[in-house]
Design a protein around this motif. Structure first.
Motif, short mmCIF file in Angstrom:
data_model
loop_
_atom_site.label_atom_id
_atom_site.label_comp_id
_atom_site.label_asym_id
_atom_site.label_seq_id
_atom_site.Cartn_x
_atom_site.Cartn_y
_atom_site.Cartn_z
N ALA A 245 0.82 -1.21 0.00
CA ALA A 245 0.00 0.00 0.00
C ALA A 245 0.86 1.26 0.00
CB ALA A 245 -0.93 -0.01 1.21
N GLY A 246 1.99 1.22 0.70
CA GLY A 246 2.87 2.39 0.74
C GLY A 246 3.43 2.72 -0.63
N LEU A 247 3.79 1.67 -1.40
CA LEU A 247 4.32 1.89 -2.75
C LEU A 247 3.26 2.50 -3.65
CD1 LEU A 247 6.50 1.55 -4.91
CD2 LEU A 247 5.66 -0.80 -5.28
N MET A 248 2.04 1.97 -3.59
CA MET A 248 0.96 2.49 -4.43
C MET A 248 0.62 3.93 -4.04
SD MET A 248 0.29 0.25 -6.65
CE MET A 248 -1.23 0.93 -7.29
N ILE B 72 -1.04 8.71 -9.06
CA ILE B 72 -1.56 8.62 -10.43
C ILE B 72 -0.49 8.17 -11.42
CG2 ILE B 72 -3.26 10.41 -9.98
CD1 ILE B 72 -1.48 12.34 -11.54
N LEU B 73 0.78 8.09 -10.97
CA LEU B 73 1.85 7.67 -11.87
C LEU B 73 1.94 6.15 -11.98
CD1 LEU B 73 4.70 10.15 -10.86
CD2 LEU B 73 3.18 10.29 -12.82
N ALA B 74 1.22 5.42 -11.13
CA ALA B 74 1.34 3.96 -11.13
C ALA B 74 0.96 3.36 -12.48
CB ALA B 74 0.48 3.37 -10.02
N LEU B 75 -0.16 3.78 -13.04
CA LEU B 75 -0.64 3.21 -14.29
C LEU B 75 0.27 3.58 -15.47
CD1 LEU B 75 -2.87 1.38 -15.29
CD2 LEU B 75 -4.26 3.41 -15.75
N PRO B 76 0.61 4.87 -15.69
CA PRO B 76 1.53 5.15 -16.81
C PRO B 76 2.90 4.54 -16.63
CG PRO B 76 1.09 7.13 -15.52
CD PRO B 76 0.12 6.10 -15.06
N LEU B 77 3.36 4.39 -15.38
CA LEU B 77 4.66 3.75 -15.16
C LEU B 77 4.61 2.28 -15.57
CD1 LEU B 77 7.55 3.86 -14.10
CD2 LEU B 77 6.65 3.35 -11.81
N ALA B 78 3.52 1.60 -15.23
CA ALA B 78 3.38 0.20 -15.62
C ALA B 78 3.29 0.07 -17.14
CB ALA B 78 2.12 -0.40 -14.97
N ILE C 170 -4.21 14.32 -17.87
CA ILE C 170 -3.25 15.20 -18.55
C ILE C 170 -1.89 15.10 -17.86
CG2 ILE C 170 -2.68 17.60 -19.05
CD1 ILE C 170 -5.64 18.16 -19.41
N LEU C 171 -1.90 15.08 -16.53
CA LEU C 171 -0.65 14.97 -15.78
C LEU C 171 0.02 13.61 -16.00
CD1 LEU C 171 -1.63 16.69 -12.41
CD2 LEU C 171 -0.23 17.61 -14.26
N MET C 172 -0.77 12.58 -16.33
CA MET C 172 -0.20 11.27 -16.59
C MET C 172 0.63 11.24 -17.87
SD MET C 172 -3.15 8.48 -15.75
CE MET C 172 -3.89 8.28 -14.14
N VAL D 24 -0.85 4.99 -24.05
CA VAL D 24 -1.70 3.82 -23.79
C VAL D 24 -2.28 3.89 -22.38
CG1 VAL D 24 -1.68 1.31 -23.52
CG2 VAL D 24 -0.57 2.35 -25.48
N ALA D 25 -1.52 4.38 -21.43
CA ALA D 25 -2.01 4.46 -20.06
C ALA D 25 -3.24 5.35 -19.94
CB ALA D 25 -0.90 4.98 -19.14
#
Length: 365
Positions: A138-141, A146-152, A225-227, A282-283
């Motif tokens: 949970a701490g990592l997420m 909001i960067l988790a999805l574009p990073l993946a 937009i920030l993603m 794509v994210a």
């Protein structure tokens, strides 16, 4: 300042035959105007519509009249259409520039992030985050936010791109046929993995994954937009520094090295740029195909292969075409909305077949 041989010849005899730099500048200026018109059309067109250009300018400048109609127009513009327009501009530019970079890297006009599996890799990364993100600490997420999805999605696109390059390159030589075939295999594997994730997903996760499969700019917000915007903007800022190297790479890796181009560094930069732009796109929008192959090819026919002009022109035309396609998607089946990935595939797939047949020497009669 001493003139080069080419400049001396041009000064004496006029422009060199085949020099399209003047035409390229005119095309870039025309594409800038087209992008402005596409932006205005995207902001003013939709199921509800805005009354006029005066109403749009009034909202943008804060001089609109008061009342329920003005409030409705302000909400439609600021909360729905403006974020969607910004996302469309950046994703269209990012996909088109990614296509140019891949085609320059592999020295083949058929290379494209969607065709060779990079978009599928990004989609797989996003799908994994949707389904398995809850398994992460949970701490990592919380730190990723909001960067988790574009990073993946970026990591998925980067993994697919690196894998393609490793498979297609032996002894410093890239076998384009091997690369394209490997891209089909990578795309098939990624789609199979996405299918498995669909099978195991719950209802909410299933809806989110289906969003990636069809592709759409719906639901664009300031967070989205920030993603994507900072990542794609960084790629667009650095693309002029890659133009000279890509021009030299057309002559072959050995010749580019003799001209002083750091070939390996250029390859790594192109790979990271394609993965970043494609992954971020794509994210946010899901998989939107064929923009990266149609736009560069159209422009090569017009302004030639010089990447100094091809890269910015592709960014402008890619942004314009995606905005126009999204405008059609929003209005063609009102009140419903057609996924934009369907439109780009319907237009891009026949164009890709035409390119392929033309290169093979076939003529459709």
């Amino acid at each position: 300042m001493a003139m080069t041989a080419a400049e001396t010849v041009a000064a004496v005899h006029g422009p060199l035959e085949g020099d399209r730099s003047g035409r390229a500048r005119l095309v870039i200026a025309g594409l800038s105007v087209l992008l402005i018109l596409a932006i205005l059309l995207a902001l003013m067109t939709g199921p509800t519509g805005l009354a006029s250009l005066d109403a749009l300018l009034g909202i943008l400048t804060g001089r609109e009249s008061e009342g329920p109609l003005a409030l409705r127009n302000r909400i439609i513009l600021a909360d729905i259409r403006f974020p969607r327009m910004v996302v469309g501009v950046f994703i269209g530019a990012g996909l088109a520039v990614s296509g140019v970079l891949m085609q320059g890297l592999f020295r083949n006009p058929l290379a494209d992030p969607g065709i060779v599996g990079v978009s599928s890799g990004a989609g797989l990364g996003a799908a994994l985050m949707i389904v398995a993100g809850s398994w992460l600490p949970a701490g990592l997420m919380a730190s990723l936010g909001i960067l988790a999805l574009p990073l993946a999605a970026f990591l998925g696109a980067l993994g697919a791109t690196v894998l393609l390059y490793r498979i297609g390159t032996r002894g410093g030589y890239t076998d384009v046929a091997t690369m394209l075939l490997a891209g089909l295999a990578v795309a098939a594997l990624a789609q199979a993995a996405i299918g498995f994730l669909i099978f195991t997903a719950d209802d909410k996760q299933l809806r989110d994954i289906n969003f990636w499969l069809l592709g759409s700019l719906a639901g664009a917000t300031s967070d989205k937009i920030l993603m994507c915007a900072p990542v794609i903007a960084a790629v667009l800022v650095f693309m002029p520094f890659m133009a000279r190297g890509l021009n030299a790479l057309v002559l072959g890796e050995a010749a580019a090295g003799h001209l002083g181009i750091p070939v390996q560094r250029l390859k790594r930069l192109c790979i990271v740029a394609v993965a970043a732009a494609t992954g971020a796109g794509v994210a946010v929008s899901g998989s939107i195909g064929f923009v990266g192959i149609v736009v560069p090819h159209l422009l090569r026919l017009t302004i030639g292969p010089d990447h100094r002009y091809l890269l910015p022109a592709s960014a402008l035309l890619g942004a314009s075409l995606l905005l126009l396609a999204d405008t059609v998607a929003r209005t063609i089946v009102t009140p419903a909305e057609l996924p934009i990935g369907i439109l780009t595939a319907l237009a891009g797939a026949p164009f890709f077949l035409w390119i392929l047949l033309k290169r093979r020497g076939f003529a459709l009669r």
